[in-house]
Design an enzyme around this catalytic site. Sequence first.
Site, PDB file in Angstrom:
ATOM      1  CB  THR A  47      -0.919   0.009   1.238  1.00  0.00           C
ATOM      2  OG1 THR A  47      -1.687  -1.193   1.259  1.00  0.00           O
ATOM      3  CG2 THR A  47      -1.847   1.206   1.207  1.00  0.00           C
ATOM      4  CB  THR A  48       3.786   2.192   2.091  1.00  0.00           C
ATOM      5  OG1 THR A  48       3.043   1.854   3.273  1.00  0.00           O
ATOM      6  CG2 THR A  48       4.616   3.426   2.377  1.00  0.00           C
ATOM      7  CE1 TYR A 110     -16.819   0.255  -4.149  1.00  0.00           C
ATOM      8  CE2 TYR A 110     -17.320  -1.559  -5.642  1.00  0.00           C
ATOM      9  CZ  TYR A 110     -17.594  -0.289  -5.166  1.00  0.00           C
ATOM     10  OH  TYR A 110     -18.645   0.432  -5.688  1.00  0.00           O
ATOM     11  CE1 TYR A 136      -1.769  -4.899   5.506  1.00  0.00           C
ATOM     12  CE2 TYR A 136      -1.536  -4.383   3.168  1.00  0.00           C
ATOM     13  CZ  TYR A 136      -1.597  -3.970   4.483  1.00  0.00           C
ATOM     14  OH  TYR A 136      -1.497  -2.636   4.782  1.00  0.00           O
ATOM     15  NE  ARG A 141      -4.303   2.041   3.234  1.00  0.00           N
ATOM     16  CZ  ARG A 141      -4.233   3.136   2.499  1.00  0.00           C
ATOM     17  NH1 ARG A 141      -4.953   3.253   1.403  1.00  0.00           N
ATOM     18  NH2 ARG A 141      -3.446   4.136   2.842  1.00  0.00           N
ATOM     19  CE  LYS A 164       1.499  -4.316   6.695  1.00  0.00           C
ATOM     20  NZ  LYS A 164       1.801  -3.439   5.529  1.00  0.00           N
ATOM     21  CB  ILE A 206       5.295  -5.234   6.907  1.00  0.00           C
ATOM     22  CG1 ILE A 206       5.837  -6.657   6.691  1.00  0.00           C
ATOM     23  CG2 ILE A 206       5.363  -4.450   5.601  1.00  0.00           C
ATOM     24  CD1 ILE A 206       5.080  -7.475   5.667  1.00  0.00           C
TER      25      ILE A 206
END
Length: 294
Positions: A47-48, A110, A136, A141, A164, A206
Amino acid sequence: MDTRFLGVGVALVTPFDTNHDIDYTALKKLIDFVSEGGVNYLVVQGTTGETSTTTAQEKLDLLKFVQDNNSKKLPIVYGLGGNNTRAVLETLKQTDLSGVDVILSVCPYYNKPSQRGLIAHFTAIADASPVPVLLYNVPGRTVVNMKIETIVELAKHPNIIGIKDACANFDQYMELAKLCPSDFLLISGDDNHVSPMISIGWKGVISVIANAFPKEFTEMTWHALENRPDEAAAIQYRFLDMDGPLYAESNPVGIKKCLEIKGICSSEVRLPLVKASDELGVQLTTIMTREGLL
Protein backbone atom coordinates in the site's frame (compact mmCIF):
# COMPACT_ATOMS: atom_id res chain seq x y z
CA MET A 1 9.21 -20.57 10.78
CA ASP A 2 11.04 -18.64 8.07
CA THR A 3 13.38 -16.61 10.26
CA ARG A 4 14.30 -14.28 7.38
CA PHE A 5 11.07 -12.45 8.11
CA LEU A 6 11.64 -11.79 11.79
CA GLY A 7 12.21 -8.15 12.67
CA VAL A 8 11.53 -5.25 10.32
CA GLY A 9 10.37 -5.31 6.74
CA VAL A 10 10.10 -1.85 5.19
CA ALA A 11 7.11 -1.15 2.96
CA LEU A 12 9.03 0.89 0.41
CA VAL A 13 7.50 4.10 -0.90
CA THR A 14 7.64 4.72 -4.64
CA PRO A 15 9.44 8.06 -5.16
CA PHE A 16 8.10 10.33 -7.91
CA ASP A 17 9.53 13.39 -9.63
CA THR A 18 7.57 16.60 -10.26
CA ASN A 19 6.02 15.02 -13.37
CA HIS A 20 4.86 12.10 -11.21
CA ASP A 21 7.11 9.67 -13.04
CA ILE A 22 9.03 7.15 -10.95
CA ASP A 23 12.27 8.64 -9.65
CA TYR A 24 14.63 5.69 -9.80
CA THR A 25 17.61 7.71 -8.56
CA ALA A 26 15.70 8.49 -5.38
CA LEU A 27 14.53 4.88 -5.09
CA LYS A 28 18.13 3.69 -5.19
CA LYS A 29 18.96 6.20 -2.46
CA LEU A 30 16.05 4.91 -0.37
CA ILE A 31 17.01 1.24 -0.81
CA ASP A 32 20.57 2.02 0.30
CA PHE A 33 19.34 4.13 3.22
CA VAL A 34 17.02 1.51 4.70
CA SER A 35 19.48 -1.30 4.02
CA GLU A 36 22.29 0.52 5.80
CA GLY A 37 19.79 1.27 8.58
CA GLY A 38 19.57 -2.45 9.28
CA VAL A 39 16.08 -3.48 8.12
CA ASN A 40 15.66 -7.21 7.66
CA TYR A 41 13.75 -7.34 4.37
CA LEU A 42 12.22 -5.18 1.65
CA VAL A 43 8.55 -5.01 0.68
CA VAL A 44 7.87 -3.86 -2.89
CA GLN A 45 4.50 -2.51 -4.02
CA GLY A 46 2.55 -2.69 -0.82
CA THR A 47 0.00 0.00 0.00
CA THR A 48 2.78 2.42 0.94
CA GLY A 49 4.26 1.98 -2.55
CA GLU A 50 1.05 3.48 -4.04
CA THR A 51 0.30 0.22 -5.79
CA SER A 52 -3.23 1.33 -6.66
CA THR A 53 -1.83 4.05 -8.96
CA THR A 54 1.13 2.26 -10.52
CA THR A 55 0.62 0.45 -13.82
CA ALA A 56 1.16 -3.27 -14.34
CA GLN A 57 4.39 -2.54 -16.20
CA GLU A 58 5.60 -0.12 -13.51
CA LYS A 59 5.03 -2.78 -10.87
CA LEU A 60 7.28 -5.17 -12.76
CA ASP A 61 9.86 -2.45 -13.39
CA LEU A 62 9.90 -1.50 -9.71
CA LEU A 63 10.38 -5.11 -8.66
CA LYS A 64 13.27 -5.61 -11.07
CA PHE A 65 14.90 -2.34 -10.01
CA VAL A 66 14.75 -3.27 -6.33
CA GLN A 67 16.16 -6.71 -7.11
CA ASP A 68 18.99 -5.22 -9.17
CA ASN A 69 19.84 -2.62 -6.53
CA ASN A 70 19.43 -4.74 -3.42
CA SER A 71 22.94 -4.04 -2.15
CA LYS A 72 22.57 -6.09 1.05
CA LYS A 73 20.81 -8.98 -0.74
CA LEU A 74 17.89 -8.70 1.63
CA PRO A 75 14.85 -10.96 1.21
CA ILE A 76 12.14 -9.44 -0.99
CA VAL A 77 8.38 -9.49 -0.44
CA TYR A 78 6.25 -8.47 -3.42
CA GLY A 79 2.70 -7.16 -3.15
CA LEU A 80 0.45 -9.24 -5.39
CA GLY A 81 -3.23 -9.29 -4.55
CA GLY A 82 -6.58 -7.79 -5.40
CA ASN A 83 -10.33 -8.18 -5.30
CA ASN A 84 -10.67 -10.15 -8.55
CA THR A 85 -9.43 -13.66 -7.81
CA ARG A 86 -9.24 -14.69 -11.45
CA ALA A 87 -7.16 -11.60 -12.29
CA VAL A 88 -4.79 -12.28 -9.37
CA LEU A 89 -4.29 -15.85 -10.57
CA GLU A 90 -3.59 -14.61 -14.10
CA THR A 91 -1.06 -12.11 -12.77
CA LEU A 92 0.63 -14.91 -10.85
CA LYS A 93 0.98 -16.87 -14.09
CA GLN A 94 2.41 -13.92 -16.00
CA THR A 95 4.83 -12.58 -13.36
CA ASP A 96 8.40 -13.80 -13.11
CA LEU A 97 8.75 -14.33 -9.37
CA SER A 98 12.30 -15.64 -9.49
CA GLY A 99 14.18 -13.65 -6.88
CA VAL A 100 10.97 -12.98 -4.92
CA ASP A 101 10.90 -14.77 -1.57
CA VAL A 102 7.26 -14.24 -0.61
CA ILE A 103 4.18 -12.51 -2.00
CA LEU A 104 2.03 -10.29 0.22
CA SER A 105 -1.62 -10.64 -0.76
CA VAL A 106 -4.19 -8.16 0.53
CA CYS A 107 -7.67 -9.05 1.71
CA PRO A 108 -10.09 -8.36 -1.18
CA TYR A 109 -11.52 -4.84 -0.99
CA TYR A 110 -14.74 -3.16 -2.10
CA ASN A 111 -16.73 -6.31 -2.97
CA LYS A 112 -16.94 -7.32 0.74
CA PRO A 113 -16.61 -11.13 0.53
CA SER A 114 -17.82 -13.45 3.29
CA GLN A 115 -15.32 -15.31 5.44
CA ARG A 116 -15.94 -18.42 3.30
CA GLY A 117 -15.14 -16.30 0.27
CA LEU A 118 -11.89 -15.15 1.87
CA ILE A 119 -10.85 -18.73 2.53
CA ALA A 120 -11.63 -19.71 -1.06
CA HIS A 121 -9.83 -16.64 -2.45
CA PHE A 122 -6.60 -17.13 -0.51
CA THR A 123 -6.63 -20.90 -0.97
CA ALA A 124 -6.77 -20.40 -4.74
CA ILE A 125 -3.85 -17.95 -4.58
CA ALA A 126 -1.77 -20.18 -2.31
CA ASP A 127 -2.44 -23.21 -4.53
CA ALA A 128 -1.28 -21.29 -7.61
CA SER A 129 1.65 -19.31 -6.20
CA PRO A 130 5.16 -20.62 -6.90
CA VAL A 131 6.40 -18.80 -3.77
CA PRO A 132 5.01 -18.67 -0.22
CA VAL A 133 2.15 -16.32 0.65
CA LEU A 134 1.73 -13.78 3.44
CA LEU A 135 -1.87 -12.75 4.08
CA TYR A 136 -2.55 -9.05 4.61
CA ASN A 137 -5.48 -8.01 6.79
CA VAL A 138 -6.15 -4.25 6.74
CA PRO A 139 -9.86 -3.65 7.37
CA GLY A 140 -9.40 0.12 7.54
CA ARG A 141 -8.84 0.00 3.77
CA THR A 142 -10.70 -3.13 2.68
CA VAL A 143 -13.81 -2.84 4.93
CA VAL A 144 -13.67 -6.61 5.59
CA ASN A 145 -11.85 -7.96 8.65
CA MET A 146 -10.43 -11.47 8.37
CA LYS A 147 -11.79 -13.18 11.46
CA ILE A 148 -9.65 -15.23 13.81
CA GLU A 149 -11.12 -18.54 12.72
CA THR A 150 -10.57 -17.64 9.06
CA ILE A 151 -6.88 -16.90 9.64
CA VAL A 152 -6.43 -20.05 11.74
CA GLU A 153 -8.00 -22.12 8.95
CA LEU A 154 -5.80 -20.52 6.28
CA ALA A 155 -2.72 -21.07 8.46
CA LYS A 156 -3.16 -24.80 7.79
CA HIS A 157 -2.28 -24.29 4.10
CA PRO A 158 1.35 -25.33 3.53
CA ASN A 159 2.01 -22.36 1.22
CA ILE A 160 0.58 -19.69 3.55
CA ILE A 161 3.37 -18.88 5.98
CA GLY A 162 2.03 -15.91 7.92
CA ILE A 163 -0.03 -12.75 8.10
CA LYS A 164 0.52 -9.03 8.26
CA ASP A 165 -2.37 -7.80 10.38
CA ALA A 166 -3.41 -4.17 10.83
CA CYS A 167 -6.86 -4.69 12.34
CA ALA A 168 -5.93 -2.65 15.47
CA ASN A 169 -7.76 -5.15 17.69
CA PHE A 170 -5.59 -6.46 20.53
CA ASP A 171 -8.04 -9.22 21.39
CA GLN A 172 -7.61 -10.54 17.84
CA TYR A 173 -3.84 -10.23 18.12
CA MET A 174 -3.80 -12.24 21.35
CA GLU A 175 -6.13 -14.93 20.00
CA LEU A 176 -4.00 -15.33 16.89
CA ALA A 177 -0.84 -15.68 18.99
CA LYS A 178 -2.64 -18.29 21.07
CA LEU A 179 -4.25 -20.30 18.25
CA CYS A 180 -1.95 -20.12 15.22
CA PRO A 181 0.79 -22.73 14.69
CA SER A 182 4.12 -21.80 16.25
CA ASP A 183 5.79 -21.61 12.83
CA PHE A 184 3.16 -19.22 11.41
CA LEU A 185 4.61 -15.71 11.05
CA LEU A 186 2.59 -13.08 12.90
CA ILE A 187 3.69 -9.68 11.59
CA SER A 188 2.35 -6.34 12.75
CA GLY A 189 0.94 -3.92 10.22
CA ASP A 190 0.68 -1.20 12.84
CA ASP A 191 3.89 0.70 13.65
CA ASN A 192 2.45 2.14 16.85
CA HIS A 193 1.84 -1.26 18.47
CA VAL A 194 4.96 -3.23 17.53
CA SER A 195 6.52 -3.57 20.99
CA PRO A 196 3.34 -4.67 22.81
CA MET A 197 2.46 -7.06 19.99
CA ILE A 198 5.87 -8.71 20.22
CA SER A 199 5.37 -9.08 23.97
CA ILE A 200 2.43 -11.41 23.29
CA GLY A 201 4.20 -13.48 20.64
CA TRP A 202 4.27 -11.52 17.38
CA LYS A 203 7.48 -11.61 15.36
CA GLY A 204 8.03 -8.14 13.92
CA VAL A 205 6.53 -5.55 11.60
CA ILE A 206 6.12 -4.53 8.00
CA SER A 207 6.69 -0.87 8.61
CA VAL A 208 5.85 2.49 7.07
CA ILE A 209 7.94 4.49 9.55
CA ALA A 210 11.07 2.44 8.76
CA ASN A 211 11.31 4.20 5.37
CA ALA A 212 12.54 7.34 7.12
CA PHE A 213 13.78 5.92 10.44
CA PRO A 214 15.15 2.43 9.68
CA LYS A 215 17.91 2.39 12.31
CA GLU A 216 15.70 3.47 15.19
CA PHE A 217 12.79 1.24 14.26
CA THR A 218 14.95 -1.82 13.69
CA GLU A 219 16.72 -1.31 17.01
CA MET A 220 13.36 -0.97 18.75
CA THR A 221 11.95 -4.13 17.18
CA TRP A 222 14.96 -6.25 18.04
CA HIS A 223 15.05 -4.93 21.61
CA ALA A 224 11.50 -6.24 21.88
CA LEU A 225 12.28 -9.57 20.18
CA GLU A 226 15.33 -10.13 22.38
CA ASN A 227 13.40 -9.43 25.59
CA ARG A 228 14.60 -5.92 26.37
CA PRO A 229 11.18 -4.32 26.87
CA ASP A 230 12.37 -1.13 28.56
CA GLU A 231 14.74 -0.30 25.72
CA ALA A 232 12.07 -1.12 23.15
CA ALA A 233 9.48 1.03 24.91
CA ALA A 234 11.83 4.00 25.11
CA ILE A 235 12.17 4.05 21.31
CA GLN A 236 8.50 3.22 20.69
CA TYR A 237 7.49 6.28 22.73
CA ARG A 238 9.62 8.53 20.50
CA PHE A 239 7.27 7.69 17.61
CA LEU A 240 4.04 7.86 19.59
CA ASP A 241 3.12 11.43 18.66
CA MET A 242 4.09 10.87 15.04
CA ASP A 243 1.54 8.15 14.38
CA GLY A 244 -1.50 10.42 14.06
CA PRO A 245 0.07 13.09 11.84
CA LEU A 246 1.74 10.46 9.67
CA TYR A 247 -1.66 9.24 8.46
CA ALA A 248 -3.70 12.44 8.83
CA GLU A 249 -3.57 13.12 5.08
CA SER A 250 -3.40 9.43 4.10
CA ASN A 251 -0.51 7.04 3.63
CA PRO A 252 2.13 7.52 2.17
CA VAL A 253 1.67 11.31 2.23
CA GLY A 254 3.09 11.71 5.73
CA ILE A 255 6.06 9.37 5.41
CA LYS A 256 7.01 10.88 2.06
CA LYS A 257 7.09 14.28 3.77
CA CYS A 258 9.41 12.84 6.42
CA LEU A 259 11.64 11.46 3.67
CA GLU A 260 11.69 14.85 1.95
CA ILE A 261 12.63 16.55 5.22
CA LYS A 262 15.51 14.06 5.55
CA GLY A 263 16.62 14.62 1.94
CA ILE A 264 15.91 11.08 0.68
CA CYS A 265 13.19 11.75 -1.92
CA SER A 266 10.49 14.25 -2.78
CA SER A 267 7.06 14.25 -1.16
CA GLU A 268 5.27 13.92 -4.52
CA VAL A 269 2.38 11.46 -4.67
CA ARG A 270 0.00 10.52 -7.47
CA LEU A 271 -3.59 11.66 -7.66
CA PRO A 272 -6.06 11.20 -6.10
CA LEU A 273 -3.57 11.71 -3.26
CA VAL A 274 -1.98 15.14 -2.94
CA LYS A 275 1.31 15.89 -1.22
CA ALA A 276 1.51 17.01 2.38
CA SER A 277 0.15 20.37 3.39
CA ASP A 278 2.50 23.01 4.80
CA GLU A 279 0.83 22.56 8.18
CA LEU A 280 1.55 18.84 8.22
CA GLY A 281 5.14 19.48 7.20
CA VAL A 282 5.62 21.83 10.14
CA GLN A 283 4.00 19.35 12.52
CA LEU A 284 6.20 16.47 11.39
CA THR A 285 9.35 18.60 11.48
CA THR A 286 8.53 19.68 15.02
CA ILE A 287 8.05 16.10 16.22
CA MET A 288 11.17 14.86 14.44
CA THR A 289 13.26 17.66 15.95
CA ARG A 290 11.87 17.18 19.46
CA GLU A 291 12.47 13.40 19.39
CA GLY A 292 15.99 13.67 17.96
CA LEU A 293 15.01 12.08 14.65
CA LEU A 294 16.61 14.68 12.39
